[in-house]
Design a protein around this motif. Structure first.
Motif, mmCIF file in Angstrom:
data_model
loop_
_atom_site.group_PDB
_atom_site.id
_atom_site.type_symbol
_atom_site.label_atom_id
_atom_site.label_comp_id
_atom_site.label_asym_id
_atom_site.label_seq_id
_atom_site.Cartn_x
_atom_site.Cartn_y
_atom_site.Cartn_z
ATOM 1 N N LEU A 154 0.829 -1.194 0.000
ATOM 2 C CA LEU A 154 0.000 0.000 0.000
ATOM 3 C C LEU A 154 0.867 1.250 0.000
ATOM 4 C CD1 LEU A 154 -2.734 -1.017 2.593
ATOM 5 C CD2 LEU A 154 -2.946 -0.950 0.116
ATOM 6 N N GLU A 155 0.380 2.288 -0.645
ATOM 7 C CA GLU A 155 1.088 3.568 -0.711
ATOM 8 C C GLU A 155 0.958 4.258 0.640
ATOM 9 O OE1 GLU A 155 1.581 7.516 -0.588
ATOM 10 O OE2 GLU A 155 -0.507 6.921 -0.740
ATOM 11 N N THR A 156 2.048 4.633 1.262
ATOM 12 C CA THR A 156 2.023 5.229 2.595
ATOM 13 C C THR A 156 2.517 6.673 2.625
ATOM 14 O OG1 THR A 156 4.218 4.339 3.066
ATOM 15 C CG2 THR A 156 2.327 2.982 3.705
ATOM 16 N N GLU A 157 2.922 7.194 1.485
ATOM 17 C CA GLU A 157 3.491 8.547 1.445
ATOM 18 C C GLU A 157 2.466 9.645 1.741
ATOM 19 O OE1 GLU A 157 6.733 9.345 1.379
ATOM 20 O OE2 GLU A 157 6.945 7.170 1.540
ATOM 21 N N ALA A 158 1.207 9.450 1.356
ATOM 22 C CA ALA A 158 0.195 10.479 1.599
ATOM 23 C C ALA A 158 -0.016 10.680 3.105
ATOM 24 C CB ALA A 158 -1.117 10.120 0.911
ATOM 25 N N LEU A 159 -0.099 9.600 3.850
ATOM 26 C CA LEU A 159 -0.251 9.704 5.298
ATOM 27 C C LEU A 159 0.990 10.343 5.914
ATOM 28 C CD1 LEU A 159 -1.881 9.139 7.871
ATOM 29 C CD2 LEU A 159 -0.840 6.866 7.914
ATOM 30 N N ALA A 160 2.161 9.963 5.451
ATOM 31 C CA ALA A 160 3.406 10.557 5.962
ATOM 32 C C ALA A 160 3.450 12.058 5.681
ATOM 33 C CB ALA A 160 4.611 9.857 5.354
#
Length: 102
Positions: free
Chosen positions: A69-75
């Motif tokens: 899953l892409e986690t960069e947006a939350l970071a």
């Protein structure tokens, strides 16, 4: 994903004044399966045994071609990054279980 990571990720969203513009993924960024988790437990816990249900063609033993899953947006939104990968999560979980038992 380990429950401690989920709790930390959700907590990172609590203080947000505005909701996120799009859905966010809460994940470690590095996938691991039930098979991986159980194999890790077997390396650490003498006598731990497990097996997959051979009749479950779509269960944990099935081939998995999903990307992490892409986690960069939350970071970017909160600064949150999962601090525990699978190996560290296993160690943390086992330490918690030992402490609870004592």
């Amino acid at each position: 994903i380990y429950s401690v990571v989920v709790a930390a990720g959700l907590a990172s969203l609590v203080d947000r004044a505005q909701p996120a513009a799009a859905p966010l993924h809460l994940a470690t960024g590095t996938p691991f399966s039930l098979v991986d988790w159980c194999a890790g437990l077997a390396r650490r816990v003498p006598g731990f045994a497990w097996r997959l249900d051979p009749g479950d063609a779509e269960g944990e033993g099935a081939p998995n071609s999903r990307a992490p899953l892409e986690t960069e947006a939350l970071a970017a939104l909160t600064g949150f990054r999962a601090r525990l990968g699978m190996e560290a999560a296993l160690e943390d979980d086992l330490a918690w279980r030992r402490a609870a038992r004592d």
